[in-house]
Motif scaffolding. Structure first.
Motif, PDB file in Angstrom:
ATOM      1  N   VAL A 270      12.212 -13.485  -6.658  1.00 11.27           N
ATOM      2  CA  VAL A 270      12.290 -12.139  -6.099  1.00 11.27           C
ATOM      3  C   VAL A 270      11.458 -11.176  -6.936  1.00 11.27           C
ATOM      4  O   VAL A 270      11.543 -11.176  -8.164  1.00 11.27           O
ATOM      5  CB  VAL A 270      13.758 -11.648  -6.059  1.00 11.27           C
ATOM      6  CG1 VAL A 270      13.836 -10.255  -5.435  1.00 11.27           C
ATOM      7  CG2 VAL A 270      14.632 -12.632  -5.289  1.00 11.27           C
ATOM      8  N   PHE A 271      10.650 -10.370  -6.261  1.00 10.68           N
ATOM      9  CA  PHE A 271       9.938  -9.281  -6.931  1.00 10.68           C
ATOM     10  C   PHE A 271       9.816  -8.125  -5.947  1.00 10.68           C
ATOM     11  O   PHE A 271      10.213  -8.226  -4.789  1.00 10.68           O
ATOM     12  CB  PHE A 271       8.579  -9.733  -7.457  1.00 10.68           C
ATOM     13  CG  PHE A 271       7.621 -10.250  -6.411  1.00 10.68           C
ATOM     14  CD1 PHE A 271       6.706  -9.409  -5.788  1.00 10.68           C
ATOM     15  CD2 PHE A 271       7.624 -11.592  -6.051  1.00 10.68           C
ATOM     16  CE1 PHE A 271       5.828  -9.889  -4.833  1.00 10.68           C
ATOM     17  CE2 PHE A 271       6.741 -12.088  -5.082  1.00 10.68           C
ATOM     18  CZ  PHE A 271       5.843 -11.226  -4.482  1.00 10.68           C
ATOM     19  N   SER A 272       9.285  -7.010  -6.402  1.00 10.48           N
ATOM     20  CA  SER A 272       9.144  -5.830  -5.551  1.00 10.48           C
ATOM     21  C   SER A 272       7.686  -5.463  -5.346  1.00 10.48           C
ATOM     22  O   SER A 272       6.817  -5.766  -6.184  1.00 10.48           O
ATOM     23  CB  SER A 272       9.872  -4.627  -6.170  1.00 10.48           C
ATOM     24  OG  SER A 272      11.265  -4.772  -6.061  1.00 10.48           O
ATOM     25  N   LYS A 273       7.431  -4.807  -4.229  1.00  9.98           N
ATOM     26  CA  LYS A 273       6.179  -4.119  -3.963  1.00  9.98           C
ATOM     27  C   LYS A 273       6.508  -2.628  -3.844  1.00  9.98           C
ATOM     28  O   LYS A 273       7.540  -2.264  -3.263  1.00  9.98           O
ATOM     29  CB  LYS A 273       5.545  -4.610  -2.659  1.00  9.98           C
ATOM     30  CG  LYS A 273       5.051  -6.052  -2.715  1.00  9.98           C
ATOM     31  CD  LYS A 273       4.631  -6.564  -1.356  1.00  9.98           C
ATOM     32  CE  LYS A 273       3.329  -5.962  -0.839  1.00  9.98           C
ATOM     33  NZ  LYS A 273       2.121  -6.485  -1.505  1.00  9.98           N
ATOM     34  N   ALA A 274       5.671  -1.783  -4.361  1.00  6.63           N
ATOM     35  CA  ALA A 274       5.923  -0.346  -4.249  1.00  6.63           C
ATOM     36  C   ALA A 274       5.833   0.075  -2.782  1.00  6.63           C
ATOM     37  O   ALA A 274       4.866  -0.284  -2.093  1.00  6.63           O
ATOM     38  CB  ALA A 274       4.916   0.439  -5.074  1.00  6.63           C
ATOM     39  N   PRO A 275       6.816   0.816  -2.269  1.00  7.06           N
ATOM     40  CA  PRO A 275       6.725   1.268  -0.871  1.00  7.06           C
ATOM     41  C   PRO A 275       5.472   2.084  -0.575  1.00  7.06           C
ATOM     42  O   PRO A 275       5.027   2.136   0.572  1.00  7.06           O
ATOM     43  CB  PRO A 275       8.000   2.108  -0.701  1.00  7.06           C
ATOM     44  CG  PRO A 275       8.961   1.547  -1.697  1.00  7.06           C
ATOM     45  CD  PRO A 275       8.117   1.172  -2.885  1.00  7.06           C
ATOM     46  N   SER A 276       4.877   2.695  -1.595  1.00  3.87           N
ATOM     47  CA  SER A 276       3.651   3.475  -1.383  1.00  3.87           C
ATOM     48  C   SER A 276       2.461   2.613  -1.003  1.00  3.87           C
ATOM     49  O   SER A 276       1.419   3.138  -0.609  1.00  3.87           O
ATOM     50  CB  SER A 276       3.321   4.291  -2.644  1.00  3.87           C
ATOM     51  OG  SER A 276       3.194   3.431  -3.775  1.00  3.87           O
ATOM     52  N   CYS A 277       2.595   1.279  -1.090  1.00  8.11           N
ATOM     53  CA  CYS A 277       1.482   0.395  -0.704  1.00  8.11           C
ATOM     54  C   CYS A 277       1.450   0.137   0.792  1.00  8.11           C
ATOM     55  O   CYS A 277       0.478  -0.446   1.293  1.00  8.11           O
ATOM     56  CB  CYS A 277       1.555  -0.925  -1.467  1.00  8.11           C
ATOM     57  SG  CYS A 277       2.737  -2.140  -0.816  1.00  8.11           S
ATOM     58  N   ILE A 278       2.475   0.556   1.523  1.00  5.58           N
ATOM     59  CA  ILE A 278       2.598   0.205   2.939  1.00  5.58           C
ATOM     60  C   ILE A 278       1.545   0.911   3.780  1.00  5.58           C
ATOM     61  O   ILE A 278       1.252   2.096   3.576  1.00  5.58           O
ATOM     62  CB  ILE A 278       4.015   0.531   3.435  1.00  5.58           C
ATOM     63  CG1 ILE A 278       5.018  -0.415   2.769  1.00  5.58           C
ATOM     64  CG2 ILE A 278       4.120   0.434   4.950  1.00  5.58           C
ATOM     65  CD1 ILE A 278       6.459  -0.021   2.963  1.00  5.58           C
ATOM     66  N   SER A 279       0.967   0.183   4.720  1.00  9.15           N
ATOM     67  CA  SER A 279      -0.061   0.732   5.609  1.00  9.15           C
ATOM     68  C   SER A 279       0.103   0.145   6.996  1.00  9.15           C
ATOM     69  O   SER A 279       0.947  -0.726   7.228  1.00  9.15           O
ATOM     70  CB  SER A 279      -1.458   0.426   5.049  1.00  9.15           C
ATOM     71  OG  SER A 279      -1.663  -0.979   4.950  1.00  9.15           O
ATOM     72  N   GLY A 280      -0.724   0.620   7.931  1.00  8.60           N
ATOM     73  CA  GLY A 280      -0.704   0.098   9.284  1.00  8.60           C
ATOM     74  C   GLY A 280      -1.450  -1.214   9.390  1.00  8.60           C
ATOM     75  O   GLY A 280      -2.238  -1.592   8.512  1.00  8.60           O
TER      76      GLY A 280
ATOM     77  N   LYS B 103       0.805  -6.181  -6.843  1.00 12.23           N
ATOM     78  CA  LYS B 103       1.262  -6.209  -5.461  1.00 12.23           C
ATOM     79  C   LYS B 103       1.390  -4.833  -4.823  1.00 12.23           C
ATOM     80  O   LYS B 103       1.872  -4.749  -3.692  1.00 12.23           O
ATOM     81  CB  LYS B 103       2.641  -6.894  -5.410  1.00 12.23           C
ATOM     82  CG  LYS B 103       2.658  -8.342  -5.876  1.00 12.23           C
ATOM     83  CD  LYS B 103       2.092  -9.275  -4.827  1.00 12.23           C
ATOM     84  CE  LYS B 103       2.306 -10.734  -5.164  1.00 12.23           C
ATOM     85  NZ  LYS B 103       1.966 -11.637  -4.039  1.00 12.23           N
ATOM     86  N   SER B 104       0.975  -3.772  -5.501  1.00 17.20           N
ATOM     87  CA  SER B 104       1.449  -2.448  -5.112  1.00 17.20           C
ATOM     88  C   SER B 104       0.395  -1.370  -4.920  1.00 17.20           C
ATOM     89  O   SER B 104       0.741  -0.219  -4.677  1.00 17.20           O
ATOM     90  CB  SER B 104       2.462  -1.960  -6.163  1.00 17.20           C
ATOM     91  OG  SER B 104       3.587  -2.790  -6.190  1.00 17.20           O
ATOM     92  N   ALA B 105      -0.884  -1.687  -5.031  1.00 14.42           N
ATOM     93  CA  ALA B 105      -1.908  -0.660  -4.853  1.00 14.42           C
ATOM     94  C   ALA B 105      -1.899  -0.152  -3.407  1.00 14.42           C
ATOM     95  O   ALA B 105      -1.417  -0.838  -2.492  1.00 14.42           O
ATOM     96  CB  ALA B 105      -3.289  -1.217  -5.208  1.00 14.42           C
ATOM     97  N   PRO B 106      -2.412   1.051  -3.159  1.00 13.95           N
ATOM     98  CA  PRO B 106      -2.476   1.566  -1.783  1.00 13.95           C
ATOM     99  C   PRO B 106      -3.142   0.561  -0.843  1.00 13.95           C
ATOM    100  O   PRO B 106      -4.196   0.001  -1.155  1.00 13.95           O
ATOM    101  CB  PRO B 106      -3.302   2.845  -1.935  1.00 13.95           C
ATOM    102  CG  PRO B 106      -3.013   3.308  -3.323  1.00 13.95           C
ATOM    103  CD  PRO B 106      -2.923   2.047  -4.144  1.00 13.95           C
ATOM    104  N   GLY B 107      -2.512   0.331   0.295  1.00  9.95           N
ATOM    105  CA  GLY B 107      -3.041  -0.599   1.282  1.00  9.95           C
ATOM    106  C   GLY B 107      -2.619  -2.032   1.090  1.00  9.95           C
ATOM    107  O   GLY B 107      -2.984  -2.901   1.893  1.00  9.95           O
ATOM    108  N   PHE B 108      -1.813  -2.326   0.055  1.00  3.89           N
ATOM    109  CA  PHE B 108      -1.438  -3.708  -0.244  1.00  3.89           C
ATOM    110  C   PHE B 108      -0.232  -4.191   0.570  1.00  3.89           C
ATOM    111  O   PHE B 108       0.235  -5.303   0.343  1.00  3.89           O
ATOM    112  CB  PHE B 108      -1.129  -3.856  -1.739  1.00  3.89           C
ATOM    113  CG  PHE B 108      -2.326  -4.150  -2.597  1.00  3.89           C
ATOM    114  CD1 PHE B 108      -3.590  -3.712  -2.248  1.00  3.89           C
ATOM    115  CD2 PHE B 108      -2.185  -4.860  -3.786  1.00  3.89           C
ATOM    116  CE1 PHE B 108      -4.691  -3.974  -3.052  1.00  3.89           C
ATOM    117  CE2 PHE B 108      -3.276  -5.141  -4.595  1.00  3.89           C
ATOM    118  CZ  PHE B 108      -4.535  -4.702  -4.227  1.00  3.89           C
TER     119      PHE B 108
END
Length: 280
Positions: A97-107, A173-178
């Motif tokens: 288990v690990f996390s991705k920053a929610p700020s990385c979410i995109s369309g 795992k967390s940059a913008p657009g990831f």
């Protein structure tokens, strides 16, 4: 149902895709596909609507991530034996288990920006779970009752950040657009068995990944129940469930994404994504 969020980034409206593949506006019914709307009463109210009574929307609108206000974006690593093998790792006895920053979410069709300092940008086609009713310390046989739906995810990864910079996977795992999600959220009644889905991903039209969710080491229901032993899963949390073999880091020699590359991916029943890789 196939639920969507359409419009400019940051100002998306809720919508649905009807059985004739027409985009319909839900903004007169709910403010967003998020929070309590994803719980059983909210989803039942949406399911009871006559889609043809909702306003049609120009299909040229951008589709954002199909879930809004995501609080926690959780990921499961090494959930396919063939992917564990290609990375030189042993298959885990319990979910990694690990996390991705929610700020990385995109369309699903947004550009994929290369973050500063990136040298090993990689792809991962995955099935993602969206939590409906909150879940804490539930059994596996109750897990599906807490799932609002499923969507397609590209768990974009920067392998140098992930594996060569110390610390936790979240850094890679967390940059913008990831975190491209969608194009739509599909409810369990429409999708059917989440462990009988084909996954695929191409880069510049060339096959990179082909797999099936029946080969997941830990099923969607098991993952939800397992995570609920350690944390309260809340409405709108997203869990992406791992990828089959075929990532760039596992190729011989390794291959990574570069400016101008086009990544396409899909899961049957959950639609397709297309991202153009863009240098900063």
């Amino acid at each position: 149902m196939r639920l969507v969020r359409f419009g400019k980034k940051g100002s998306e409206k809720p919508g649905l895709i009807d059985d004739d593949h027409v985009l319909r506006d839900l903004s007169g019914e709910v403010d967003d596909i998020a929070g309590e709307v994803l719980r059983k009463p909210g989803m039942a109210r949406l399911a009871a609507l006559d889609p043809k009574s909702l306003p049609k929307v120009d299909p040229s609108h951008r589709l954002g991530a199909p879930v809004g206000r995501i609080g926690h974006f959780i990921a499961i690593g090494l959930n396919y034996a063939d992917h564990a093998e290609e990375t030189g790792a042993e298959a885990p006895a319990e979910p990694m288990v690990f996390s991705k920053a929610p700020s990385c979410i995109s369309g699903a069709h947004d550009e994929l920006p290369i973050p500063p300092g990136s040298t090993k940008l990689d792809w991962e086609v995955e099935l993602a779970i969206v939590i409906g009713d909150p879940a804490f310390d539930i059994s596996e046989d109750r897990a599906m009752d807490h799932i609002a739906g499923f969507c397609l995810c590209n768990d974009v990864s920067e392998r140098a950040f992930q594996k060569e910079r110390g610390g936790q996977f979240i850094k890679g795992k967390s940059a913008p657009g990831f975190g491209p999600l969608g194009p739509w959220l599909v409810t369990p009644d429409r999708l059917g068995d989440p462990q009988a889905l084909d996954l695929w991903l191409n880069v510049n039209g060339e096959t990179r990944q082909r797999g099936t969710t029946k080969d997941m080491l830990f099923s969607a229901a098991f993952i939800v129940a397992y995570l609920s032993k350690f944390m309260l899963l809340e409405s709108g949390d997203v869990i992406t469930t791992g990828t089959p073999a075929g990532v760039g880091a596992g190729m011989k020699p390794p291959q990574f994404l570069k400016d101008g590359d086009i990544v396409t991916l899909g899961i049957n029943g959950l639609g397709e994504q297309r991202q153009v890789v863009k240098a900063a």
